[in-house]
Design a protein around this motif. Sequence first.
Motif, PDB file in Angstrom:
ATOM      1  N   GLY A 160      49.196  30.926  39.144  1.00 14.64           N
ATOM      2  CA  GLY A 160      48.622  32.267  39.080  1.00 14.64           C
ATOM      3  C   GLY A 160      47.116  32.255  39.017  1.00 14.64           C
ATOM      4  N   LYS A 161      46.502  31.084  39.229  1.00 15.54           N
ATOM      5  CA  LYS A 161      45.034  30.959  39.195  1.00 15.54           C
ATOM      6  C   LYS A 161      44.499  31.058  40.622  1.00 15.54           C
ATOM      7  CE  LYS A 161      45.242  28.011  35.079  1.00 15.54           C
ATOM      8  NZ  LYS A 161      44.998  26.657  34.516  1.00 15.54           N
ATOM      9  N   VAL A 162      44.613  32.264  41.173  1.00 12.15           N
ATOM     10  CA  VAL A 162      44.278  32.456  42.581  1.00 12.15           C
ATOM     11  C   VAL A 162      42.783  32.300  42.820  1.00 12.15           C
ATOM     12  CG1 VAL A 162      44.586  33.988  44.555  1.00 12.15           C
ATOM     13  CG2 VAL A 162      46.225  34.051  42.698  1.00 12.15           C
ATOM     14  N   LYS A 163      41.984  32.733  41.864  1.00 11.41           N
ATOM     15  CA  LYS A 163      40.526  32.604  42.030  1.00 11.41           C
ATOM     16  C   LYS A 163      40.100  31.143  42.006  1.00 11.41           C
ATOM     17  CE  LYS A 163      39.346  37.223  40.401  1.00 11.41           C
ATOM     18  NZ  LYS A 163      38.607  38.048  39.429  1.00 11.41           N
ATOM     19  N   GLU A 164      40.803  30.329  41.225  1.00 12.89           N
ATOM     20  CA  GLU A 164      40.526  28.889  41.233  1.00 12.89           C
ATOM     21  C   GLU A 164      40.891  28.294  42.591  1.00 12.89           C
ATOM     22  OE1 GLU A 164      39.248  26.548  38.801  1.00 12.89           O
ATOM     23  OE2 GLU A 164      38.432  28.511  38.294  1.00 12.89           O
ATOM     24  N   ALA A 165      41.989  28.781  43.166  1.00 13.99           N
ATOM     25  CA  ALA A 165      42.402  28.321  44.493  1.00 13.99           C
ATOM     26  C   ALA A 165      41.351  28.692  45.532  1.00 13.99           C
ATOM     27  CB  ALA A 165      43.755  28.916  44.865  1.00 13.99           C
ATOM     28  N   LEU A 166      40.800  29.906  45.405  1.00 15.05           N
ATOM     29  CA  LEU A 166      39.765  30.353  46.333  1.00 15.05           C
ATOM     30  C   LEU A 166      38.501  29.505  46.172  1.00 15.05           C
ATOM     31  CD1 LEU A 166      38.824  32.367  48.472  1.00 15.05           C
ATOM     32  CD2 LEU A 166      38.156  33.912  46.619  1.00 15.05           C
ATOM     33  N   ARG A 167      38.138  29.218  44.919  1.00 12.87           N
ATOM     34  CA  ARG A 167      36.973  28.356  44.665  1.00 12.87           C
ATOM     35  C   ARG A 167      37.173  27.000  45.333  1.00 12.87           C
ATOM     36  NH1 ARG A 167      36.688  24.122  42.024  1.00 12.87           N
ATOM     37  NH2 ARG A 167      38.640  24.467  40.900  1.00 12.87           N
ATOM     38  N   PHE A 168      38.387  26.498  45.259  1.00 10.87           N
ATOM     39  CA  PHE A 168      38.668  25.188  45.834  1.00 10.87           C
ATOM     40  C   PHE A 168      38.545  25.197  47.353  1.00 10.87           C
ATOM     41  CE2 PHE A 168      41.499  21.794  47.359  1.00 10.87           C
ATOM     42  CZ  PHE A 168      40.895  20.720  46.735  1.00 10.87           C
ATOM     43  N   VAL A 169      38.797  26.343  47.993  1.00 13.68           N
ATOM     44  CA  VAL A 169      38.644  26.436  49.448  1.00 13.68           C
ATOM     45  C   VAL A 169      37.197  26.131  49.828  1.00 13.68           C
ATOM     46  CG1 VAL A 169      38.719  27.979  51.441  1.00 13.68           C
ATOM     47  CG2 VAL A 169      40.544  28.054  49.754  1.00 13.68           C
ATOM     48  N   TYR A 170      36.264  26.664  49.030  1.00 12.57           N
ATOM     49  CA  TYR A 170      34.847  26.405  49.310  1.00 12.57           C
ATOM     50  C   TYR A 170      34.512  24.929  49.069  1.00 12.57           C
ATOM     51  CZ  TYR A 170      34.145  31.412  49.722  1.00 12.57           C
ATOM     52  OH  TYR A 170      34.209  32.714  50.143  1.00 12.57           O
ATOM     53  N   ARG A 171      35.183  24.314  48.102  1.00  8.69           N
ATOM     54  CA  ARG A 171      34.971  22.878  47.888  1.00  8.69           C
ATOM     55  C   ARG A 171      35.493  22.079  49.077  1.00  8.69           C
ATOM     56  NH1 ARG A 171      36.939  18.940  42.822  1.00  8.69           N
ATOM     57  NH2 ARG A 171      35.745  17.144  43.538  1.00  8.69           N
ATOM     58  N   VAL A 188      46.434  34.827  50.182  1.00  6.11           N
ATOM     59  CA  VAL A 188      46.579  36.268  50.441  1.00  6.11           C
ATOM     60  C   VAL A 188      47.671  36.843  49.551  1.00  6.11           C
ATOM     61  CG1 VAL A 188      47.300  37.985  52.152  1.00  6.11           C
ATOM     62  CG2 VAL A 188      45.711  36.174  52.815  1.00  6.11           C
ATOM     63  N   ASN A 189      48.808  36.145  49.491  1.00  2.00           N
ATOM     64  CA  ASN A 189      49.925  36.612  48.669  1.00  2.00           C
ATOM     65  C   ASN A 189      49.538  36.675  47.193  1.00  2.00           C
ATOM     66  OD1 ASN A 189      52.870  37.281  48.601  1.00  2.00           O
ATOM     67  ND2 ASN A 189      52.897  35.515  47.235  1.00  2.00           N
ATOM     68  N   GLY A 190      48.756  35.692  46.738  1.00  2.00           N
ATOM     69  CA  GLY A 190      48.322  35.684  45.344  1.00  2.00           C
ATOM     70  C   GLY A 190      47.444  36.864  45.010  1.00  2.00           C
ATOM     71  N   PHE A 191      46.481  37.156  45.883  1.00  5.60           N
ATOM     72  CA  PHE A 191      45.590  38.302  45.636  1.00  5.60           C
ATOM     73  C   PHE A 191      46.333  39.628  45.783  1.00  5.60           C
ATOM     74  CE2 PHE A 191      41.999  35.302  46.541  1.00  5.60           C
ATOM     75  CZ  PHE A 191      41.339  35.493  45.328  1.00  5.60           C
ATOM     76  N   VAL A 192      47.320  39.658  46.674  1.00  3.03           N
ATOM     77  CA  VAL A 192      48.142  40.864  46.817  1.00  3.03           C
ATOM     78  C   VAL A 192      48.908  41.133  45.527  1.00  3.03           C
ATOM     79  CG1 VAL A 192      50.263  41.701  47.910  1.00  3.03           C
ATOM     80  CG2 VAL A 192      48.366  40.927  49.328  1.00  3.03           C
ATOM     81  N   ASP A 193      49.479  40.065  44.934  1.00  4.23           N
ATOM     82  CA  ASP A 193      50.209  40.235  43.682  1.00  4.23           C
ATOM     83  C   ASP A 193      49.300  40.756  42.570  1.00  4.23           C
ATOM     84  OD1 ASP A 193      52.564  39.420  44.803  1.00  4.23           O
ATOM     85  OD2 ASP A 193      52.434  37.351  44.089  1.00  4.23           O
ATOM     86  N   MET A 194      48.022  40.383  42.620  1.00  3.84           N
ATOM     87  CA  MET A 194      47.051  40.844  41.621  1.00  3.84           C
ATOM     88  C   MET A 194      46.478  42.214  41.973  1.00  3.84           C
ATOM     89  SD  MET A 194      44.968  37.256  41.235  1.00  3.84           S
ATOM     90  CE  MET A 194      43.611  38.046  40.339  1.00  3.84           C
ATOM     91  N   MET A 195      46.848  42.709  43.171  1.00  4.37           N
ATOM     92  CA  MET A 195      46.289  43.957  43.705  1.00  4.37           C
ATOM     93  C   MET A 195      44.765  43.865  43.777  1.00  4.37           C
ATOM     94  SD  MET A 195      48.921  45.626  44.502  1.00  4.37           S
ATOM     95  CE  MET A 195      48.243  47.221  44.949  1.00  4.37           C
ATOM     96  N   ASP A 196      44.279  42.683  44.169  1.00  6.60           N
ATOM     97  CA  ASP A 196      42.842  42.428  44.285  1.00  6.60           C
ATOM     98  C   ASP A 196      42.449  42.544  45.755  1.00  6.60           C
ATOM     99  OD1 ASP A 196      40.261  41.404  44.420  1.00  6.60           O
ATOM    100  OD2 ASP A 196      40.630  39.861  42.894  1.00  6.60           O
ATOM    101  N   ARG A 197      41.980  43.736  46.119  1.00  3.00           N
ATOM    102  CA  ARG A 197      41.653  43.998  47.521  1.00  3.00           C
ATOM    103  C   ARG A 197      40.464  43.158  47.984  1.00  3.00           C
ATOM    104  NH1 ARG A 197      40.507  50.023  50.066  1.00  3.00           N
ATOM    105  NH2 ARG A 197      40.018  49.344  52.191  1.00  3.00           N
ATOM    106  N   ASP A 198      39.468  42.997  47.114  1.00  2.00           N
ATOM    107  CA  ASP A 198      38.282  42.202  47.480  1.00  2.00           C
ATOM    108  C   ASP A 198      38.680  40.752  47.757  1.00  2.00           C
ATOM    109  OD1 ASP A 198      36.658  44.398  47.192  1.00  2.00           O
ATOM    110  OD2 ASP A 198      36.150  43.959  45.100  1.00  2.00           O
TER     111      ASP A 198
END
Length: 496
Positions: A160-171, A188-198
């Motif tokens: 559930g650490k989608v932002k950490e996953a996103l950070r890792f993409v940049y790494r 995408v699915n992780g951010f959708v579950d969080m309702m994080d449009r950004d």
Amino acid sequence: MKPDSIFFNALVNAFAEAGNMDDAKKVVQKMKESGVKPSACTYNTLIKGYGIAGKPDESMKLLDLMSTEGNVKPNLKTYNMLIRAWCKLDNISEAWNVVYKMSSSGMQPDAVTFNTIATAYAQNGKTAQAEAMILEMQRNGLEPNERTCTIIMSGYCREGKVKEALRFVYRMKDLGLQPNLIALNSLVNGFVDMMDRDGVDEVLKLMEEFRIQPDVITYSTIMNAWSQAGFLEKCKEIYNNMLKSGVKPDAHAYSILAKGYVRAQEMEKAEELVTAMTKSGVHPNVVICTTVISGWCSVGRMDNAIRVFDKMGEFGISPNSKTFETLIWGYVEAKQPWKAEGILQIMEEFHVQPKKSTILLVAEAWCFAGLKEEAKTLLSTVKPEQMTNSIEEEDNTPAKSAEKIYQKPHTNAPFCSLLHIPSISSTDQKGSALTARRHRRLLRDGDLETPSLTTKFKCHSQICRSGEGFSIMCKQFQGQHGTYQLANSCTAVFLN
């Protein structure tokens, strides 16, 4: 002809793959008696077999035997199989001990070694430690590969650490690697579950940057988020963008849009999608048909619900338990319990076994109509094997964001508040069009046809006015030689 090492190794592998290590060891003994020396391949196969059997301790004993008894040197594959065996039991500390033993023998671990341990960390909710493996790899002169990064990204998403996953993409970009479409869809699915449009927008921009084209899964995931949130127009917008990008919608995408129309009570448009998908070469499935049926049931249009049910037969689609349960709920809300009970008979024709909850639902329909005796009669005729709580294979499918077709009440809430949009397996079963056509006229105009050996009975209810205060509901059966009324089939219904 004398058996050679290839023959013996093939036998050892067959027994090891089956987890039959006793017979595998007997073959090795026979091999030695025949004058054929076990090779590194032989020992590796035994080590693999003990790993499959969940006995890495036995594998470790073989490691010692290789250099003493067999005079065979372990290779990289030997150590990696031992590491995998320990990781399979979530014993990562023992896996590291094998790595140390490997290094002390003068053999260096490879990317497979570190990826195996990283996988164990990620599967045990320790993805941060899995990411730390990258530094360990670099210390050993290795660089992480796409497999390494996918393990870490998936681990963060699983936690559930989608932002950490996103950070890792940049790494990954800094490492000269890029994620694959499957990994980005997980984001995408992780951010959708969080309702994080950004977050969703950022992942889509990364897809553009990596020149990765979103696929039908990407679009469907975002469509489903808007649909569930009640934003039908946004759902349609994503759908139209998908068409413009040249991505062809599949049955799941059509089903999501149909569910959005049903939520918005635009049932005609939901049903039109069934025709549209057929024209585009996508065969309708049980999911979308049951979704449309549920829409018509929710607004009390059972005639239209039955029409869609008929179409399923024309398309060669076999209805499943969710389809029938949806129709039963529709008749419950329409206060027509005799038709709800009739669905049980139709289920038998389609060889769909009613669950205990389904039968109790029909009984509750009679109770809801104030006809408790009818409910008792139904329950008294049910065979023991029908009262099963087993869930069919079709209910094991896939759909993380899915809603249940209905929920059992925890209170005495009205039945009308309990009907939900169904969520069912996307796996179709080709039905019998002939069987479907047999029921094409069923449940229309208040009639229910039930085939029997010599007579087709039509069961319907008549309300006979018997006074100001109450009516009498009578169940009659019309056969070839006249109309029959069963004994004890009339129930007084008080109106005030």
